[in-house]
Design an enzyme around this catalytic site. Structure first.
Site, PDB file in Angstrom:
ATOM      1  N   LYS A  75      74.789 133.817  92.482  1.00 25.36           N
ATOM      2  CA  LYS A  75      74.633 135.224  92.870  1.00 25.36           C
ATOM      3  C   LYS A  75      75.672 136.142  92.229  1.00 25.36           C
ATOM      4  CE  LYS A  75      76.477 134.275  97.467  1.00 25.36           C
ATOM      5  NZ  LYS A  75      76.294 132.804  97.282  1.00 25.36           N
ATOM      6  N   PHE A  76      76.752 135.582  91.725  1.00 23.37           N
ATOM      7  CA  PHE A  76      77.725 136.443  91.039  1.00 23.37           C
ATOM      8  C   PHE A  76      77.519 136.464  89.522  1.00 23.37           C
ATOM      9  CE2 PHE A  76      79.989 135.501  95.044  1.00 23.37           C
ATOM     10  CZ  PHE A  76      79.997 136.807  95.526  1.00 23.37           C
ATOM     11  N   GLU A 136      68.612 132.610  76.321  1.00 24.46           N
ATOM     12  CA  GLU A 136      69.466 133.107  77.414  1.00 24.46           C
ATOM     13  C   GLU A 136      70.812 133.511  76.846  1.00 24.46           C
ATOM     14  OE1 GLU A 136      70.375 130.284  80.483  1.00 24.46           O
ATOM     15  OE2 GLU A 136      68.314 129.577  80.618  1.00 24.46           O
ATOM     16  N   ASN A 173      64.315 122.852  81.580  1.00 27.82           N
ATOM     17  CA  ASN A 173      65.432 123.760  81.337  1.00 27.82           C
ATOM     18  C   ASN A 173      66.664 122.968  80.923  1.00 27.82           C
ATOM     19  OD1 ASN A 173      66.374 126.661  81.618  1.00 27.82           O
ATOM     20  ND2 ASN A 173      67.964 125.580  82.778  1.00 27.82           N
ATOM     21  N   GLU A 174      67.145 123.241  79.713  1.00 32.72           N
ATOM     22  CA  GLU A 174      68.409 122.645  79.252  1.00 32.72           C
ATOM     23  C   GLU A 174      68.495 121.145  79.562  1.00 32.72           C
ATOM     24  OE1 GLU A 174      71.586 125.086  80.796  1.00 32.72           O
ATOM     25  OE2 GLU A 174      71.307 126.565  79.226  1.00 32.72           O
ATOM     26  N   TRP A 193      80.359 130.755  86.355  1.00 30.16           N
ATOM     27  CA  TRP A 193      80.761 129.340  86.383  1.00 30.16           C
ATOM     28  C   TRP A 193      82.002 129.042  85.553  1.00 30.16           C
ATOM     29  CZ3 TRP A 193      80.232 128.114  81.288  1.00 30.16           C
ATOM     30  CH2 TRP A 193      79.250 128.789  80.565  1.00 30.16           C
TER      31      TRP A 193
HETATM   32  C1  GAL Z   1      72.140 128.282  81.921  1.00 33.91           C
HETATM   33  C2  GAL Z   1      70.893 127.897  82.727  1.00 33.91           C
HETATM   34  C3  GAL Z   1      70.438 129.041  83.593  1.00 33.91           C
HETATM   35  C4  GAL Z   1      71.602 129.635  84.342  1.00 33.91           C
HETATM   36  C5  GAL Z   1      72.663 130.049  83.356  1.00 33.91           C
HETATM   37  C6  GAL Z   1      73.866 130.685  84.006  1.00 33.91           C
HETATM   38  O1  GAL Z   1      72.801 127.164  81.427  1.00 33.91           O
HETATM   39  O2  GAL Z   1      69.840 127.544  81.865  1.00 33.91           O
HETATM   40  O3  GAL Z   1      69.447 128.593  84.490  1.00 33.91           O
HETATM   41  O4  GAL Z   1      72.114 128.675  85.219  1.00 33.91           O
HETATM   42  O5  GAL Z   1      73.106 128.922  82.657  1.00 33.91           O
HETATM   43  O6  GAL Z   1      74.826 131.063  83.043  1.00 33.91           O
END
Ligand code: GAL
Length: 701
Positions: free
Chosen positions: A383-384, A334, A176-177, A342
């Site tokens: 969770k948010f 995604e 992942n990333e 974040w």
């Molecule tokens: C991406 C990551 C995901 C999730 C997402 C949240 O960078 O691949 O697992 O953390 O961000 O925005």
């Protein structure tokens, strides 16, 4: 806990109702789903089993046809070293399969389990400052650790053997990333691997000493063991060493990907393999190199939510991703249904924004619309973060929009496989980005991503769709116009590539502080802009960076006197060596010198912009270049995005109104989302999206 044989699931259901027939066939694309893939990261391991049944039922309601499973499940699949538990995953895949949902099965290697980190402390990555990073989060591994490599190989092999023939599994999602959270590891094992990488690159220490310019500050190396990663030091570490370490770290992650990819390929030939990129967001991964290694390019994108017109940055990322895919359709792996968790302030999407964002990616070539994540988590660090199924369940706006989007994508199935028509190219180079932003530059105000976005924004507002290309691209002749917002690092062969492009009739526009150093971070001597001096027909003896907030005025050198343009950040003492001045500095430290120049070369022309221009003022300069290149420009109404996808049979106009005002644009054909026909004019209500199958002849030859 079992170490049972590979599963033999029940027969697959016939093509589910949520899957539409395939039209275009993209090489390397998964065999299912047909139409546009729709879904997201699915984390059933966070929920009791009864929720899984509800999940699959809801997926049916929303038209979800593809989910990514198991991305962070290593500790659950291998709870102790060499002991496996696949039963739960067997049941999940079987349920999804019965529900007609295809699976993009992940290798879980981005989440090393606690037992691995405890037993093999070498797995822990180390920062530049020497801080050893602990478990309890994710991505906590050193890409050069043999213990990590061994363990990652083992779990990947187990998954490959067990699920290679599983009818639900249509694609592999490796890791992942890569490069996220930990751009590079500075531990002793990484240091040893770095030395091996350097020995491969330079052959001997004399070559390395030359390339790194170690005569400076007496940094000469007499033994390989003396070389360390660019760890924290009293002041600036040798920039060539820093640049090589970034290259090495990129390669170290790429080797991790290739190791898993080759294992999967060996056990499951024919199943496409991808890993999710973060195209414009990840500085430390050179995606031009990675794109050549994946079967399908997949990208994750998150809005810079607080930016008022964040859909422009979205377009830039989508265009870059499509370009990484060589113009072929790509996967949006995604994005978010609403807020992330974040950013400093996690702004929720407004009604309709989810749809506009999703279809903007689709318009720029994505044949999948996937989210992080299916169901909003109840625990843990994210969770948010929004999801397709919010904490509040299905009686929510987000869920209703998710269901509507599923219906939209079914209506758009025929667009799959078509490609995007672009009118210009922008050069993008990760290694130049790395070099540009090392310490000790003339001005801290010169940032790669901001320059790219400033220039891209003006192309976007002019209604031009652009591809991105690396500076050595052999395909520049496909574009009448090539734009270079910054290429600080430029090799001689790449500079020659640009010169050839112009000689053959191309129009090139280059902005300041480009062509300055070579691949060793060594100045192209003889005056600036080094490798581009001759092509641009200018000679610059000295940069004149501006103070914070200082501006300079530019006056048109010919034609009717218009309002002066305003530049900031940078000025230069440009001298003409064949070019003509189009605008000149009226004031500031380079007063009287040319500021924007044009140099006719062969059948084309090379433009130089020697200060930072933004907004409408940059648009004014670019308008001259469009005219020079013969690129027709008819800007859409403010806030409206128009992109064309061109298929074998038909072409499709994707029209998105990001503004809160209704608009009308030219359009002729059948609108796929409302089913209405339009004859000449397409009404585009505020905030809405329309996709018109055009009556005109298809354009693809
Ligand atoms: C991406 C990551 C995901 C999730 C997402 C949240 O960078 O691949 O697992 O953390 O961000 O925005």
């Amino acid at each position: 806990m079992t170490l049972s044989n590979p599963v033999s699931p029940s027969e697959p259901p016939s093509e589910s109702s949520s899957e539409s027939p395939t039209t275009g066939a993209v090489p390397g694309w998964p065999r299912r789903p047909g139409g546009i893939a729709y879904g997201g990261d699915y984390n059933p391991e966070q929920w009791p089993e009864q929720v899984w049944r509800e999940d699959v039922e809801l997926m049916g309601q929303a038209g979800v046809n593809l989910v990514s499973v198991g991305i962070f499940s290593w500790a659950l699949l291998e709870p102790a070293e060499g002991q496996y538990d696949f039963d739960w995953l067997d049941r999940v895949l079987e349920l999804l399969h019965q529900g007609g949902v295809a699976v993009d099965l992940a290798t879980p290697t981005a989440a090393p389990p606690a037992w691995l980190v405890r037993r093999y402390p070498e797995v822990r990555p180390q920062t530049r400052e020497g801080v050893v990073l602990g478990p309890g989060a994710r991505n906590g591994f050193c890409p050069s650790s043999p213990a990590y490599a061994e363990a990652a190989t083992r779990i990947t092999e187990q998954l490959a053997k067990r699920y290679a023939g599983h009818p639900a599994v249509v694609m592999w999602h490796v890791h992942n990333e890569y490069g996220g959270h930990v751009p590079a590891c500075y531990c002793e094992r990484s240091a040893a691997a770095f030395r091996r990488w350097l020995a491969d690159r330079y052959g001997d220490l004399a070559g390395l000493n030359r390339a790194w310019g170690t005569a400076f500050w007496g940094q000469r190396y007499g033994e390989w063991e003396e070389i360390e990663p660019p760890r924290a030091a009293p002041t600036t570490v040798n920039p060539a060493q820093q640049l090589d370490f970034l290259r090495f770290s990129n390669d170290a992650y790429l080797a991790c990907f290739i190791r898993e990819r080759d294992l999967l390929r060996g056990h499951a030939p024919g199943i496409p393999i991808t890993t999710n990129f973060m195209a414009t967001a990840c500085k430390n991964i050179d995606y031009w190199r990675w794109a050549a290694e994946v079967d399908v390019v997949a990208n994750d994108h998150y809005l810079q939510a607080e930016q008022p017109e964040n859909h422009i940055e979205l377009s830039m990322t989508a265009d870059l991703t499509r370009s990484l895919a060589g113009g072929r359709p790509w996967m949006l792996m995604e994005h978010s249904t609403s807020a992330v968790n974040w950013q400093p302030r996690n702004i929720a999407k407004r009604p309709g924004e989810l749809r506009r964002n999703s279809l903007a990616h689709f318009g720029r070539g994505a044949d999948s619309v996937m989210f992080f994540q299916w169901r909003a988590g109840a625990s843990g660090a994210e969770k948010f973060h929004s999801a397709m199924v919010p904490h509040g369940g299905t009686d929510t706006r987000i869920w209703r929009e998710v269901v509507e989007l599923g219906a939209d994508l079914r209506a758009l199935a025929e667009v799959r496989g078509s490609e995007v028509a672009a009118q210009a190219a922008v050069l993008w180079d990760w290694q130049s980005w790395w070099a540009l932003e090392l310490e000790g530059r003339p001005s801290v105000d010169v940032g790669f991503r901001q320059l790219m976005l400033d220039w891209y924004e003006q192309l976007w507002r002019a209604g031009l769709t652009v591809d991105f290309a690396p500076p050595d691209s052999p395909r520049l002749d496909d574009y009448p116009l090539v734009v270079v917002p910054n290429l600080y690092l430029l090799t001689e062969p790449a500079a020659a590539n640009l010169a050839r492009y112009v000689e053959r009739g191309g129009t090139l526009v280059v902005s300041f502080f480009s062509g300055i150093v070579d691949a060793d971070e060594r100045i192209h001597l003889g005056g600036y802009p080094g490798a581009l001096r001759e092509l641009l027909g200018v000679w610059v003896p000295e940069f004149r960076p501006l103070r914070a907030g200082e501006t300079v005025r530019l006056r048109a050198a010919d034609g009717p006197p218009g309002a002066p343009l305003t530049g900031d950040v940078w000025a230069e003492e440009v001298q003409l060596h064949g070019a003509e001045a189009i605008w000149s500095y009226e004031d500031g430290p380079a007063a009287g010198a040319p500021a924007v120049t044009r140099h006719p070369v062969g059948d084309g022309a090379a433009w130089y912009v020697s200060t930072r221009l933004r907004g409408p003022e940059l648009a004014t300069v670019l308008a001259r270049a469009y005219a020079d290149a013969g690129v027709p420009v008819s800007p859409p109404p403010a806030g409206v995005e128009l992109v064309r996808r061109v298929g074998e049979q038909d072409s499709y106009l994707v029209a998105i109104n990001h503004s809160d005002r209704d608009a009308t644009v030219a359009g002729q054909g059948h609108e796929l989302l409302t089913g209405a026909d339009c004859a000449g004019q397409l009404f585009l209500p505020a905030g809405q999206v329309r996709v018109v199958r055009e009556a005109a002849e298809p354009r693809r030859s």
